[in-house]
Design a protein around this motif. Structure first.
Motif, PDB file in Angstrom:
ATOM      1  N   UNK A  26       0.819  -1.208   0.000  1.00 47.91           N
ATOM      2  CA  UNK A  26       0.000   0.000   0.000  1.00 47.91           C
ATOM      3  C   UNK A  26       0.854   1.259   0.000  1.00 47.91           C
ATOM      4  N   UNK A  27       1.975   1.235   0.739  1.00 50.68           N
ATOM      5  CA  UNK A  27       2.870   2.389   0.756  1.00 50.68           C
ATOM      6  C   UNK A  27       2.265   3.575   1.477  1.00 50.68           C
ATOM      7  N   UNK A  28       2.795   4.774   1.227  1.00 49.36           N
ATOM      8  CA  UNK A  28       2.279   5.976   1.901  1.00 49.36           C
ATOM      9  C   UNK A  28       0.855   6.294   1.475  1.00 49.36           C
ATOM     10  N   UNK A  29       0.242   7.205   2.207  1.00 47.55           N
ATOM     11  CA  UNK A  29      -1.141   7.569   1.946  1.00 47.55           C
ATOM     12  C   UNK A  29      -1.322   8.072   0.515  1.00 47.55           C
ATOM     13  N   UNK A  30      -2.410   7.642  -0.125  1.00 49.41           N
ATOM     14  CA  UNK A  30      -2.652   7.974  -1.530  1.00 49.41           C
ATOM     15  C   UNK A  30      -3.670   9.098  -1.640  1.00 49.41           C
ATOM     16  N   UNK A  31      -3.440   9.974  -2.596  1.00 49.20           N
ATOM     17  CA  UNK A  31      -4.343  11.105  -2.792  1.00 49.20           C
ATOM     18  C   UNK A  31      -5.619  10.694  -3.508  1.00 49.20           C
ATOM     19  N   UNK A  32      -5.567   9.598  -4.269  1.00 49.71           N
ATOM     20  CA  UNK A  32      -6.740   9.133  -5.013  1.00 49.71           C
ATOM     21  C   UNK A  32      -6.847   7.620  -4.871  1.00 49.71           C
ATOM     22  N   UNK A  33      -8.050   7.073  -5.072  1.00 55.46           N
ATOM     23  CA  UNK A  33      -8.223   5.622  -4.918  1.00 55.46           C
ATOM     24  C   UNK A  33      -7.528   4.847  -6.035  1.00 55.46           C
ATOM     25  N   UNK A  34      -7.312   3.571  -5.767  1.00 56.12           N
ATOM     26  CA  UNK A  34      -6.766   2.711  -6.814  1.00 56.12           C
ATOM     27  C   UNK A  34      -5.263   2.779  -6.952  1.00 56.12           C
ATOM     28  N   UNK A  35      -4.797   2.253  -8.085  1.00 55.77           N
ATOM     29  CA  UNK A  35      -3.370   2.225  -8.382  1.00 55.77           C
ATOM     30  C   UNK A  35      -2.898   3.558  -8.944  1.00 55.77           C
ATOM     31  N   UNK A  36      -1.603   3.814  -8.801  1.00 54.56           N
ATOM     32  CA  UNK A  36      -0.990   4.948  -9.472  1.00 54.56           C
ATOM     33  C   UNK A  36      -0.699   4.559 -10.922  1.00 54.56           C
ATOM     34  N   UNK A  37      -0.539   5.565 -11.775  1.00 54.24           N
ATOM     35  CA  UNK A  37      -0.249   5.295 -13.182  1.00 54.24           C
ATOM     36  C   UNK A  37       1.050   4.520 -13.335  1.00 54.24           C
ATOM     37  N   UNK A  38       2.064   4.896 -12.547  1.00 49.01           N
ATOM     38  CA  UNK A  38       3.345   4.200 -12.676  1.00 49.01           C
ATOM     39  C   UNK A  38       3.250   2.737 -12.262  1.00 49.01           C
ATOM     40  N   UNK A  39       2.315   2.441 -11.347  1.00 46.52           N
ATOM     41  CA  UNK A  39       2.145   1.052 -10.929  1.00 46.52           C
ATOM     42  C   UNK A  39       1.497   0.226 -12.035  1.00 46.52           C
ATOM     43  N   UNK A  40       0.494   0.798 -12.710  1.00 46.27           N
ATOM     44  CA  UNK A  40      -0.111   0.098 -13.851  1.00 46.27           C
ATOM     45  C   UNK A  40       0.937  -0.130 -14.940  1.00 46.27           C
ATOM     46  N   UNK A  41       1.740   0.896 -15.217  1.00 48.81           N
ATOM     47  CA  UNK A  41       2.778   0.766 -16.239  1.00 48.81           C
ATOM     48  C   UNK A  41       3.763  -0.336 -15.867  1.00 48.81           C
ATOM     49  N   UNK A  42       4.123  -0.390 -14.583  1.00 51.81           N
ATOM     50  CA  UNK A  42       5.046  -1.430 -14.132  1.00 51.81           C
ATOM     51  C   UNK A  42       4.440  -2.814 -14.329  1.00 51.81           C
ATOM     52  N   UNK A  43       3.183  -2.970 -13.950  1.00 53.02           N
ATOM     53  CA  UNK A  43       2.524  -4.273 -14.087  1.00 53.02           C
ATOM     54  C   UNK A  43       2.335  -4.665 -15.548  1.00 53.02           C
ATOM     55  N   UNK A  44       2.190  -3.663 -16.430  1.00 55.09           N
ATOM     56  CA  UNK A  44       1.959  -3.927 -17.852  1.00 55.09           C
ATOM     57  C   UNK A  44       3.250  -3.965 -18.661  1.00 55.09           C
ATOM     58  N   UNK A  46       5.225  -1.531 -19.557  1.00 53.57           N
ATOM     59  CA  UNK A  46       5.337  -0.432 -20.505  1.00 53.57           C
ATOM     60  C   UNK A  46       5.828   0.793 -19.738  1.00 53.57           C
ATOM     61  N   UNK A  47       6.209   1.831 -20.451  1.00 56.43           N
ATOM     62  CA  UNK A  47       6.738   3.014 -19.785  1.00 56.43           C
ATOM     63  C   UNK A  47       5.614   3.811 -19.130  1.00 56.43           C
ATOM     64  N   UNK A  70      -1.951  -4.374 -20.695  1.00 59.39           N
ATOM     65  CA  UNK A  70      -2.740  -3.458 -19.868  1.00 59.39           C
ATOM     66  C   UNK A  70      -3.963  -4.169 -19.299  1.00 59.39           C
ATOM     67  N   UNK A  71      -4.599  -5.004 -20.113  1.00 56.94           N
ATOM     68  CA  UNK A  71      -5.771  -5.748 -19.636  1.00 56.94           C
ATOM     69  C   UNK A  71      -5.413  -6.643 -18.464  1.00 56.94           C
ATOM     70  N   UNK A  72      -4.254  -7.274 -18.527  1.00 62.03           N
ATOM     71  CA  UNK A  72      -3.804  -8.115 -17.411  1.00 62.03           C
ATOM     72  C   UNK A  72      -3.539  -7.265 -16.178  1.00 62.03           C
ATOM     73  N   UNK A  73      -2.838  -6.138 -16.376  1.00 59.30           N
ATOM     74  CA  UNK A  73      -2.482  -5.277 -15.245  1.00 59.30           C
ATOM     75  C   UNK A  73      -3.716  -4.743 -14.537  1.00 59.30           C
TER      76      UNK A  73
END
Length: 283
Positions: A26-44, A46-47, A70-73
C-alpha cells in the motif's frame, strides 16, 4: 481509435483496483483511490510516460500486445478486455489466457450448497472458488499461496502425505490422466499464455508420469462419477462427483455429494460443523 473514451475507461478501471488486489504494498497515503499510473505501467511492462499519455488521450495507437498487457495489469474481465480493444480500434483476438474471474452469482451459489462440497476450477486446474465444506473436505485454500491451489501441480509434483496423493482420493491415477488431457486441450486454446506454458514445462521437467501422459497426445477424457477421499479426521468419505461447465469462462464447477443416509453423508455433516479446525492437534 476513440482516445477520449479510451482514456476515461483506463482511468476508471485503474481507480477501482487496490494495491493489495495487484499484489503491491500500500505504501504511503494515496491522494486518489486505486493504483498509481506508474504502478499500472510497471505491471503492464510499458513506460509510465506512454501509459500516462494514454490516460491523457495523447498517445498513439497501442499495439495488440500492449493492450493485452494493460488488460492483465488492470485485471479486466473478458468483456472489459474486448471493450478496451474496440476503443483502441483493434478488434480483440482470442483470450490471451484462461479466465480466473468467477461470476459472483456462481460464488453465491456455492455458498448456498450446505450439504455439498463444491469448487470452481480454471482451465489450468487452479481452484479459484470454493465453499466452506470443500475447504473442510480437501483443505483451506484461503491459507495457500495461489500456485499451491493448482490441483495438477499438487497431483504430480507435491510430496505424498502419509503415502497418500492429492487428499488420498481413490481415483488419483484417473484424475492425473484426465488432467493431462485437459491441459493439452487448454494449451491449444491458449497458445500464448505464459502461465500455462510455464506450468506445462514445470510438470514435464518434474514428473515422468506427466511426461508419459503428455506424450500420448490424448485430449478426450471419461468423466469420474464417484470417488473416495481419505480424510485425516473422519476417515473415508465416498462422494458422487458432478461437473458443470461454465463455457463462457472456460471453467468447471465440481460438486461432491454423498448418498442420503450413508456414513459419508454423516461425515460431511460433521465436517460442515468442524470446518477447517484441526481436531487431531492438542490445543
Amino acid at each position: 481509435m476513440d482516445r477520449r473514451e479510451l482514456a476515461d475507461f483506463l482511468r476508471g478501471r485503474r481507480e477501482r483496483i487496490t494495491p493489495a488486489d495487484a499484489g503491491l504494498p500500500a505504501g504511503p497515503r494515496r491522494r486518489s483511490p486505486g493504483l498509481r499510473r506508474e504502478e499500472v505501467a510497471q505491471l503492464a511492462f510499458i513506460s509510465t510516460e506512454y501509459y500516462t499519455r494514454l490516460e491523457q488521450a495523447r498517445a498513439p495507437h497501442p499495439s495488440r500486445e500492449v493492450l493485452a498487457q494493460i488488460a492483465r495489469a488492470l485485471r479486466l474481465s473478458d468483456a472489459e478486455r474486448d471493450h478496451l480493444h474496440h476503443l483502441a480500434g483493434t478488434p480483440p483476438g482470442p483470450a490471451p489466457g484462461p479466465s480466473r474471474e468467477v461470476r459472483q452469482s456462481i460464488v453465491d451459489w456455492l455458498h448456498r450448497l450446505p450439504q455439498a462440497a463444491a469448487i470452481v476450477l480454471s482451465a489450468t486446474y487452479e481452484v479459484i472458488a470454493w465453499n466452506a465444506l470443500a475447504a473442510a473436505l480437501m483443505e483451506d485454500f484461503s491459507a495457500l499461496p495461489r500456485r499451491d491451489r493448482n490441483l495438477v501441480r499438487r497431483a504430480f509434483l507435491e510430496p505424498r502425505r502419509g503415502g497418500a496423493r492429492l487428499y488420498g482420493v481413490s481415483d488419483v491415477e484417473e484424475f492425473a490422466r484426465t488432467a493431462a488431457q485437459h491441459l493439452r486441450a487448454a494449451a491449444a486454446r491458449y497458445p500464448g499464455d505464459p502461465e500455462l506454458t510455464a506450468l506445462i514445462s514445470e510438470l514435464l521437467a518434474g514428473s515422468e508420469e506427466f511426461a508419459e501422459l503428455w506424450a500420448a497426445h490424448e485430449v478426450s477424457a471419461r468423466p469420474t462419477l464417484c470417488k473416495t477421499f481419505d480424510h485425516p479426521l473422519v476417515g473415508p468419505v465416498s462422494v458422487d462427483c458432478d461437473v458443470l461447465d461454465i463455457t463462457d469462462r472456460d471453467q468447471r464447477v465440481v460438486i461432491y455429494t454423498a448418498a442420503p443416509g450413508s456414513p459419508s453423508e454423516e461425515a460431511l455433516r460433521l465436517l460442515s460443523v468442524v470446518g477447517t479446525q484441526r481436531m487431531d492437534v492438542p490445543g
